[in-house]
Scaffold this motif. Structure first.
Motif, PDB file in Angstrom:
ATOM      1  N   SER A 195       0.809  -1.219   0.000  1.00 18.86           N
ATOM      2  CA  SER A 195       0.000   0.000   0.000  1.00 18.86           C
ATOM      3  C   SER A 195       0.840   1.266   0.000  1.00 18.86           C
ATOM      4  CB  SER A 195      -0.940   0.006   1.204  1.00 18.86           C
ATOM      5  OG  SER A 195      -0.203  -0.081   2.402  1.00 18.86           O
ATOM      6  N   TYR A 196       2.121   1.163   0.382  1.00 18.66           N
ATOM      7  CA  TYR A 196       2.998   2.333   0.324  1.00 18.66           C
ATOM      8  C   TYR A 196       3.494   2.589  -1.097  1.00 18.66           C
ATOM      9  CZ  TYR A 196       3.059   2.140   5.404  1.00 18.66           C
ATOM     10  OH  TYR A 196       2.697   2.137   6.717  1.00 18.66           O
ATOM     11  N   ASN A 197       3.243   1.598  -1.963  1.00 16.45           N
ATOM     12  CA  ASN A 197       3.580   1.753  -3.377  1.00 16.45           C
ATOM     13  C   ASN A 197       5.075   1.997  -3.590  1.00 16.45           C
ATOM     14  OD1 ASN A 197       2.974   1.755  -6.091  1.00 16.45           O
ATOM     15  ND2 ASN A 197       1.516   3.443  -5.966  1.00 16.45           N
ATOM     16  N   LEU A 198       5.880   1.351  -2.743  1.00 16.52           N
ATOM     17  CA  LEU A 198       7.330   1.523  -2.832  1.00 16.52           C
ATOM     18  C   LEU A 198       8.060   0.209  -3.070  1.00 16.52           C
ATOM     19  CD1 LEU A 198       7.871   3.980   0.163  1.00 16.52           C
ATOM     20  CD2 LEU A 198       7.817   4.546  -2.271  1.00 16.52           C
ATOM     21  N   GLY A 199       7.455  -0.891  -2.714  1.00 20.20           N
ATOM     22  CA  GLY A 199       8.121  -2.186  -2.775  1.00 20.20           C
ATOM     23  C   GLY A 199       8.252  -2.705  -4.190  1.00 20.20           C
ATOM     24  N   CYS A 200       9.095  -3.715  -4.330  1.00 17.03           N
ATOM     25  CA  CYS A 200       9.235  -4.365  -5.636  1.00 17.03           C
ATOM     26  C   CYS A 200       9.440  -5.863  -5.458  1.00 17.03           C
ATOM     27  CB  CYS A 200      10.349  -3.731  -6.459  1.00 17.03           C
ATOM     28  SG  CYS A 200      10.322  -4.247  -8.183  1.00 17.03           S
ATOM     29  N   LEU A 201      10.653  -6.316  -5.287  1.00 16.33           N
ATOM     30  CA  LEU A 201      10.917  -7.747  -5.234  1.00 16.33           C
ATOM     31  C   LEU A 201      11.307  -8.234  -3.847  1.00 16.33           C
ATOM     32  CD1 LEU A 201      12.907  -8.185  -8.571  1.00 16.33           C
ATOM     33  CD2 LEU A 201      10.470  -8.593  -8.135  1.00 16.33           C
ATOM     34  N   VAL A 202      11.189  -7.372  -2.860  1.00 15.81           N
ATOM     35  CA  VAL A 202      11.573  -7.722  -1.497  1.00 15.81           C
ATOM     36  C   VAL A 202      10.333  -8.116  -0.707  1.00 15.81           C
ATOM     37  CG1 VAL A 202      12.615  -6.892   0.634  1.00 15.81           C
ATOM     38  CG2 VAL A 202      13.546  -6.180  -1.588  1.00 15.81           C
ATOM     39  N   GLU A 203      10.339  -9.339  -0.212  1.00 14.41           N
ATOM     40  CA  GLU A 203       9.166  -9.877   0.469  1.00 14.41           C
ATOM     41  C   GLU A 203       8.738  -9.013   1.655  1.00 14.41           C
ATOM     42  OE1 GLU A 203       9.837 -13.846   1.805  1.00 14.41           O
ATOM     43  OE2 GLU A 203       7.842 -14.072   2.683  1.00 14.41           O
ATOM     44  N   ALA A 204       9.678  -8.481   2.396  1.00 11.09           N
ATOM     45  CA  ALA A 204       9.352  -7.731   3.608  1.00 11.09           C
ATOM     46  C   ALA A 204       8.595  -6.438   3.334  1.00 11.09           C
ATOM     47  CB  ALA A 204      10.638  -7.412   4.376  1.00 11.09           C
ATOM     48  N   ASP A 205       8.600  -5.972   2.089  1.00 10.82           N
ATOM     49  CA  ASP A 205       7.895  -4.738   1.745  1.00 10.82           C
ATOM     50  C   ASP A 205       6.408  -4.946   1.528  1.00 10.82           C
ATOM     51  OD1 ASP A 205      10.672  -3.516  -0.283  1.00 10.82           O
ATOM     52  OD2 ASP A 205      10.227  -3.259   1.856  1.00 10.82           O
ATOM     53  N   PHE A 206       5.971  -6.193   1.502  1.00  9.54           N
ATOM     54  CA  PHE A 206       4.586  -6.493   1.138  1.00  9.54           C
ATOM     55  C   PHE A 206       3.837  -7.082   2.331  1.00  9.54           C
ATOM     56  CE2 PHE A 206       4.586  -5.673  -3.378  1.00  9.54           C
ATOM     57  CZ  PHE A 206       5.941  -5.568  -3.637  1.00  9.54           C
ATOM     58  N   TYR A 207       2.690  -6.476   2.618  1.00 10.40           N
ATOM     59  CA  TYR A 207       1.905  -6.884   3.773  1.00 10.40           C
ATOM     60  C   TYR A 207       0.598  -7.559   3.406  1.00 10.40           C
ATOM     61  CZ  TYR A 207       5.194  -3.944   6.302  1.00 10.40           C
ATOM     62  OH  TYR A 207       6.338  -3.397   6.834  1.00 10.40           O
ATOM     63  N   HIS A 208       0.229  -7.467   2.147  1.00 11.23           N
ATOM     64  CA  HIS A 208      -1.040  -8.053   1.713  1.00 11.23           C
ATOM     65  C   HIS A 208      -0.744  -9.166   0.723  1.00 11.23           C
ATOM     66  CE1 HIS A 208      -2.924  -4.556   3.550  1.00 11.23           C
ATOM     67  NE2 HIS A 208      -2.082  -3.802   2.873  1.00 11.23           N
ATOM     68  N   TRP A 209      -1.192 -10.361   1.045  1.00  9.10           N
ATOM     69  CA  TRP A 209      -0.857 -11.526   0.244  1.00  9.10           C
ATOM     70  C   TRP A 209      -2.111 -12.294  -0.142  1.00  9.10           C
ATOM     71  CZ3 TRP A 209       4.164 -12.964  -1.086  1.00  9.10           C
ATOM     72  CH2 TRP A 209       5.175 -12.195  -0.518  1.00  9.10           C
ATOM     73  N   GLY A 210      -2.089 -12.827  -1.356  1.00 16.00           N
ATOM     74  CA  GLY A 210      -3.122 -13.742  -1.777  1.00 16.00           C
ATOM     75  C   GLY A 210      -2.689 -15.169  -1.505  1.00 16.00           C
ATOM     76  N   GLN A 211      -3.600 -16.091  -1.717  1.00 16.84           N
ATOM     77  CA  GLN A 211      -3.232 -17.501  -1.616  1.00 16.84           C
ATOM     78  C   GLN A 211      -2.413 -17.854  -2.861  1.00 16.84           C
ATOM     79  OE1 GLN A 211      -5.718 -16.716  -3.343  1.00 16.84           O
ATOM     80  NE2 GLN A 211      -5.804 -18.242  -4.950  1.00 16.84           N
ATOM     81  N   GLY A 212      -1.662 -18.886  -2.812  1.00 13.35           N
ATOM     82  CA  GLY A 212      -0.822 -19.237  -3.941  1.00 13.35           C
ATOM     83  C   GLY A 212      -1.549 -20.038  -4.990  1.00 13.35           C
ATOM     84  N   THR A 213      -0.943 -20.058  -6.160  1.00 13.88           N
ATOM     85  CA  THR A 213      -1.418 -20.914  -7.238  1.00 13.88           C
ATOM     86  C   THR A 213      -0.226 -21.732  -7.726  1.00 13.88           C
ATOM     87  OG1 THR A 213      -2.611 -20.977  -9.350  1.00 13.88           O
ATOM     88  CG2 THR A 213      -1.084 -19.142  -9.033  1.00 13.88           C
ATOM     89  N   LEU A 214      -0.425 -23.022  -7.874  1.00 13.35           N
ATOM     90  CA  LEU A 214       0.682 -23.929  -8.167  1.00 13.35           C
ATOM     91  C   LEU A 214       0.960 -23.987  -9.662  1.00 13.35           C
ATOM     92  CD1 LEU A 214       2.725 -26.109  -7.268  1.00 13.35           C
ATOM     93  CD2 LEU A 214       0.850 -27.769  -7.462  1.00 13.35           C
ATOM     94  N   VAL A 215       2.216 -23.795  -9.998  1.00  7.89           N
ATOM     95  CA  VAL A 215       2.696 -23.954 -11.366  1.00  7.89           C
ATOM     96  C   VAL A 215       3.664 -25.125 -11.381  1.00  7.89           C
ATOM     97  CG1 VAL A 215       4.059 -22.921 -13.208  1.00  7.89           C
ATOM     98  CG2 VAL A 215       2.402 -21.527 -11.949  1.00  7.89           C
ATOM     99  N   THR A 216       3.379 -26.098 -12.213  1.00  6.15           N
ATOM    100  CA  THR A 216       4.244 -27.267 -12.342  1.00  6.15           C
ATOM    101  C   THR A 216       4.674 -27.386 -13.796  1.00  6.15           C
ATOM    102  OG1 THR A 216       3.041 -28.407 -10.568  1.00  6.15           O
ATOM    103  CG2 THR A 216       4.471 -29.745 -11.972  1.00  6.15           C
ATOM    104  N   VAL A 217       5.977 -27.389 -14.015  1.00  4.34           N
ATOM    105  CA  VAL A 217       6.526 -27.494 -15.362  1.00  4.34           C
ATOM    106  C   VAL A 217       7.236 -28.835 -15.470  1.00  4.34           C
ATOM    107  CG1 VAL A 217       7.954 -26.422 -17.121  1.00  4.34           C
ATOM    108  CG2 VAL A 217       6.828 -24.994 -15.395  1.00  4.34           C
ATOM    109  N   SER A 218       6.759 -29.659 -16.360  1.00  2.41           N
ATOM    110  CA  SER A 218       7.356 -30.979 -16.542  1.00  2.41           C
ATOM    111  C   SER A 218       8.414 -30.946 -17.632  1.00  2.41           C
ATOM    112  CB  SER A 218       6.270 -31.989 -16.903  1.00  2.41           C
ATOM    113  OG  SER A 218       5.668 -31.650 -18.125  1.00  2.41           O
ATOM    114  N   SER A 219       9.406 -31.774 -17.463  1.00  2.07           N
ATOM    115  CA  SER A 219      10.508 -31.799 -18.437  1.00  2.07           C
ATOM    116  C   SER A 219      10.215 -32.761 -19.585  1.00  2.07           C
ATOM    117  CB  SER A 219      11.800 -32.204 -17.734  1.00  2.07           C
ATOM    118  OG  SER A 219      11.642 -33.454 -17.117  1.00  2.07           O
TER     119      SER A 219
END
Length: 123
Positions: A99-123
């Protein structure tokens, strides 16, 4: 609330598009939004971000040239287009908002999270 969707099983070289939609007062045009992922047995890694405050878009090095983040603020949704997928992209993908609109790739900058979605890539 944040809702991530679009994960699934795909063969190496394939593509998926993840969506992160917001509700309950979140308006993405006022937030930094990022995608993170967590592979089995590993920590959470920042993948890509889009920041409305200064139009910043960034990617972790391992996905540059393959993944594209975009936003549709009218739909209050952020997308992650993933092309040329590799088995090492297999992970649970999370979207997060700052919400501060300052974060990017650092986990600690983000306080609001959604549930995950699984991506599986087979070889």
């Amino acid at each position: 609330q944040l809702q991530a969707s679009g994960g699934g099983l795909v063969q190496a070289g394939g593509s998926l598009r993840l969506s992160c939609s917001a509700s309950g007062g979140f308006t993405f045009d006022r937030y930094a939004v990022a995608w993170f992922r967590q592979a089995p047995g590993k920590g959470r890694e920042g993948v890509s971000c889009i920041r409305s405050s200064d139009a910043t878009i960034d990617y972790t090095d391992s996905v540059k040239g393959r993944f594209t983040i975009s936003s549709d603020y009218a739909k209050n949704t952020v997308y992650l287009q993933m092309n040329s997928l590799k088995p090492e992209d297999t992970a649970v993908y999370f979207c997060a908002a700052d919400s501060y609109n300052l974060g990017c790739l650092v986990e600690a900058d983000f306080y609001h999270w959604g549930q995950g979605t699984l991506v599986t890539v087979s070889s």
